[in-house]
Design a protein around this motif. Sequence first.
Motif, mmCIF file in Angstrom:
data_model
loop_
_atom_site.group_PDB
_atom_site.id
_atom_site.type_symbol
_atom_site.label_atom_id
_atom_site.label_comp_id
_atom_site.label_asym_id
_atom_site.label_seq_id
_atom_site.Cartn_x
_atom_site.Cartn_y
_atom_site.Cartn_z
ATOM 1 N N ILE A 21 23.803 -21.266 -9.766
ATOM 2 C CA ILE A 21 23.001 -20.489 -10.693
ATOM 3 C C ILE A 21 23.664 -20.589 -12.068
ATOM 4 N N PRO A 22 22.918 -20.944 -13.073
ATOM 5 C CA PRO A 22 23.502 -21.003 -14.414
ATOM 6 C C PRO A 22 23.942 -19.617 -14.877
ATOM 7 N N TYR A 23 25.039 -19.587 -15.596
ATOM 8 C CA TYR A 23 25.585 -18.327 -16.090
ATOM 9 C C TYR A 23 24.548 -17.551 -16.896
ATOM 10 N N MET A 24 23.843 -18.231 -17.784
ATOM 11 C CA MET A 24 22.870 -17.552 -18.644
ATOM 12 C C MET A 24 21.721 -16.962 -17.828
ATOM 13 N N GLU A 25 21.362 -17.604 -16.738
ATOM 14 C CA GLU A 25 20.320 -17.056 -15.868
ATOM 15 C C GLU A 25 20.807 -15.766 -15.211
ATOM 16 N N TYR A 26 22.062 -15.782 -14.753
ATOM 17 C CA TYR A 26 22.607 -14.594 -14.105
ATOM 18 C C TYR A 26 22.718 -13.429 -15.089
ATOM 19 N N VAL A 27 23.239 -13.678 -16.279
ATOM 20 C CA VAL A 27 23.429 -12.572 -17.228
ATOM 21 C C VAL A 27 22.110 -12.039 -17.764
ATOM 22 N N SER A 28 21.046 -12.820 -17.656
ATOM 23 C CA SER A 28 19.747 -12.337 -18.121
ATOM 24 C C SER A 28 19.005 -11.518 -17.056
ATOM 25 N N MET A 29 19.546 -11.473 -15.835
ATOM 26 C CA MET A 29 18.925 -10.673 -14.770
ATOM 27 C C MET A 29 19.108 -9.184 -15.043
ATOM 28 N N ASP A 30 18.115 -8.395 -14.668
ATOM 29 C CA ASP A 30 18.294 -6.941 -14.747
ATOM 30 C C ASP A 30 18.986 -6.472 -13.464
ATOM 31 N N ILE A 31 19.261 -5.192 -13.378
ATOM 32 C CA ILE A 31 20.001 -4.641 -12.238
ATOM 33 C C ILE A 31 19.288 -4.916 -10.912
ATOM 34 N N ALA A 32 17.981 -4.749 -10.875
ATOM 35 C CA ALA A 32 17.228 -4.977 -9.635
ATOM 36 C C ALA A 32 17.329 -6.434 -9.196
ATOM 37 N N GLU A 33 17.212 -7.355 -10.150
ATOM 38 C CA GLU A 33 17.310 -8.786 -9.816
ATOM 39 C C GLU A 33 18.710 -9.135 -9.333
ATOM 40 N N ARG A 34 19.724 -8.552 -9.960
ATOM 41 C CA ARG A 34 21.101 -8.816 -9.522
ATOM 42 C C ARG A 34 21.348 -8.277 -8.119
ATOM 43 N N ASN A 35 20.814 -7.096 -7.833
ATOM 44 C CA ASN A 35 20.971 -6.536 -6.484
ATOM 45 C C ASN A 35 20.266 -7.399 -5.445
ATOM 46 N N GLU A 36 19.085 -7.897 -5.782
ATOM 47 C CA GLU A 36 18.355 -8.788 -4.875
ATOM 48 C C GLU A 36 19.141 -10.079 -4.648
ATOM 49 N N PHE A 37 19.718 -10.617 -5.713
ATOM 50 C CA PHE A 37 20.523 -11.830 -5.614
ATOM 51 C C PHE A 37 21.760 -11.574 -4.748
ATOM 52 N N LYS A 38 22.378 -10.421 -4.938
ATOM 53 C CA LYS A 38 23.559 -10.058 -4.157
ATOM 54 C C LYS A 38 23.213 -9.953 -2.674
ATOM 55 N N GLU A 39 22.039 -9.421 -2.358
ATOM 56 C CA GLU A 39 21.603 -9.324 -0.962
ATOM 57 C C GLU A 39 21.374 -10.709 -0.363
ATOM 58 N N LYS A 40 20.822 -11.611 -1.158
ATOM 59 C CA LYS A 40 20.633 -12.987 -0.680
ATOM 60 C C LYS A 40 21.978 -13.636 -0.382
ATOM 61 N N CYS A 41 22.961 -13.368 -1.227
ATOM 62 C CA CYS A 41 24.289 -13.947 -1.026
ATOM 63 C C CYS A 41 24.962 -13.382 0.226
ATOM 64 N N ALA A 42 24.585 -12.193 0.645
ATOM 65 C CA ALA A 42 25.171 -11.581 1.842
ATOM 66 C C ALA A 42 24.643 -12.205 3.126
ATOM 67 N N ASP A 43 23.515 -12.918 3.047
ATOM 68 C CA ASP A 43 22.935 -13.591 4.207
ATOM 69 C C ASP A 43 23.522 -15.007 4.283
ATOM 70 N N LYS A 44 24.168 -15.346 5.396
ATOM 71 C CA LYS A 44 24.845 -16.643 5.521
ATOM 72 C C LYS A 44 23.915 -17.829 5.299
ATOM 73 N N ASP A 45 22.720 -17.781 5.862
ATOM 74 C CA ASP A 45 21.793 -18.903 5.715
ATOM 75 C C ASP A 45 21.332 -19.072 4.272
ATOM 76 N N GLN A 46 21.003 -17.957 3.633
ATOM 77 C CA GLN A 46 20.566 -18.039 2.243
ATOM 78 C C GLN A 46 21.720 -18.431 1.323
ATOM 79 N N LEU A 47 22.927 -17.975 1.663
ATOM 80 C CA LEU A 47 24.091 -18.316 0.849
ATOM 81 C C LEU A 47 24.319 -19.821 0.828
ATOM 82 N N LYS A 48 24.103 -20.476 1.965
ATOM 83 C CA LYS A 48 24.248 -21.941 2.005
ATOM 84 C C LYS A 48 23.291 -22.606 1.028
#
Length: 71
Positions: A21-48
Amino acid sequence: MLNGHKMTCPKCGESITELRIPYMEYVSMDIAERNEFKEKCADKDQLKNLSTTYRMYKYSKWYKELNSQRC
């Protein structure tokens, strides 16, 4: 990680991976988007799918010197 841009972890020896994920894309996310992204990262299959091999080593001094010796 900036210590020579290693390709493997100095503690465990495993290959280093990073999020695709590009840095600028991550920093432009709002709190809800970051939380959703964090949840995806917690799933092993999605993390791959969100991960890629560490590629910043290509900018390291040792890598450039190695390639200059090959030419």
